[in-house]
Design an enzyme around this catalytic site. Structure first.
Site, PDB file in Angstrom:
ATOM      1  N   LYS A   1      10.739  16.122 -26.390  1.00 42.24           N
ATOM      2  CA  LYS A   1      10.796  14.854 -27.122  1.00 42.24           C
ATOM      3  C   LYS A   1      10.941  13.690 -26.148  1.00 42.24           C
ATOM      4  CE  LYS A   1      10.723  16.357 -31.412  1.00 42.24           C
ATOM      5  NZ  LYS A   1      10.221  17.684 -31.038  1.00 42.24           N
TER       6      LYS A   1
ATOM      7  N   SER B   1       4.405  17.528 -32.808  1.00 42.11           N
ATOM      8  CA  SER B   1       5.212  16.324 -32.985  1.00 42.11           C
ATOM      9  C   SER B   1       5.012  15.303 -31.869  1.00 42.11           C
ATOM     10  CB  SER B   1       6.702  16.683 -33.062  1.00 42.11           C
ATOM     11  OG  SER B   1       7.211  17.023 -31.803  1.00 42.11           O
TER      12      SER B   1
END
Length: 229
Positions: free
Chosen positions: A188, A150
């Protein structure tokens, strides 16, 4: 000097562009090199970009430009074991070796961190890696192996090892390890959205997750990345 797979991929892309006028798809590259997943292609392309052989053209699908071929390549050697990296990451080191726990000098690796679907937080030291620079100490830093894709658009690939500075605070735009609900750890980009916290992926296939500030606890901020290929 290119690895065998890097050279194969570069020549395959060059040949396909000459033949059709467009670069091959990731699936075509994966099949041509007989790789098990597209993440391996991402790694090879990133390595070729860093060495000045390839360039990705922004805002165009399947757009790769071959800048030079191996026979004409004269890439400059990276200084002090580092290579250029994206501005959001301070540095990247190559092939930092594992060291014994007992030597007291290595940065502890605390298992794997999900760059995708969050996984249960891991705090058990598995091994140590040699610090890529003198200012990265075991007292103030820890490392995690990346699982998932991701964060590929930030240059962070599955199989990389990220080095993080221990901190409980972050600024919007920092890449962090965040603990969600004291159970799930994820890598993230951190964003402040009014009174909420957004954990943002760097891959359009993944969505941004929004949480109340009491649900997210920053555990570390990305400062370096170790790649072993």
């Amino acid at each position: 000097m290119l690895t065998k797979k890097q050279r194969e991929l570069l020549l395959f892309i060059h040949g396909r562009i000459k033949e059709t006028g467009v670069s091959p798809s990731f699936d075509e590259m994966k099949e041509a090199l007989d790789l098990a997943s597209k993440s391996g292609i991402h790694r090879l392309i990133t390595a070729l970009e860093e060495r000045g052989f390839l360039r990705r053209l922004a805002h165009r699908a399947r757009a790769l430009e071959v800048l030079k071929l191996p026979e004409s390549a004269t890439p400059a050697a990276p200084a002090a074991g580092r290579i250029p990296f994206r501005p959001s990451v301070v540095g990247e080191a190559r092939a930092a070796s594992k060291s014994r726990r007992s030597d007291g000098r290595g940065i502890p690796v605390l298992g794997r961190i999900a760059a995708g679907v969050p996984i249960e937080a891991i705090q058990t030291e598995t091994h140590q890696i040699a610090p890529p620079s003198a200012d990265l100490t075991a007292d103030d830093h820890f490392a995690l192996e990346v699982k998932g894709d991701s964060m590929i658009d930030a240059g962070i690939l599955e199989g990389d090892t990220v080095i993080l500075k221990r901190t409980s605070t972050a600024e919007s735009g920092d890449i962090v390890v965040a603990l969600v609900d004291e159970m799930e750890a994820t890598l993230k980009r951190f964003r402040k959205k009014g009174g909420s916290i957004a954990l943002e992926a760097a891959n359009p296939a993944f969505g941004t997750r929004i949480f109340g500030p009491d649900r997210v606890r920053v555990q570390g901020k990305l400062v370096a990345l170790v790649r072993t290929y």
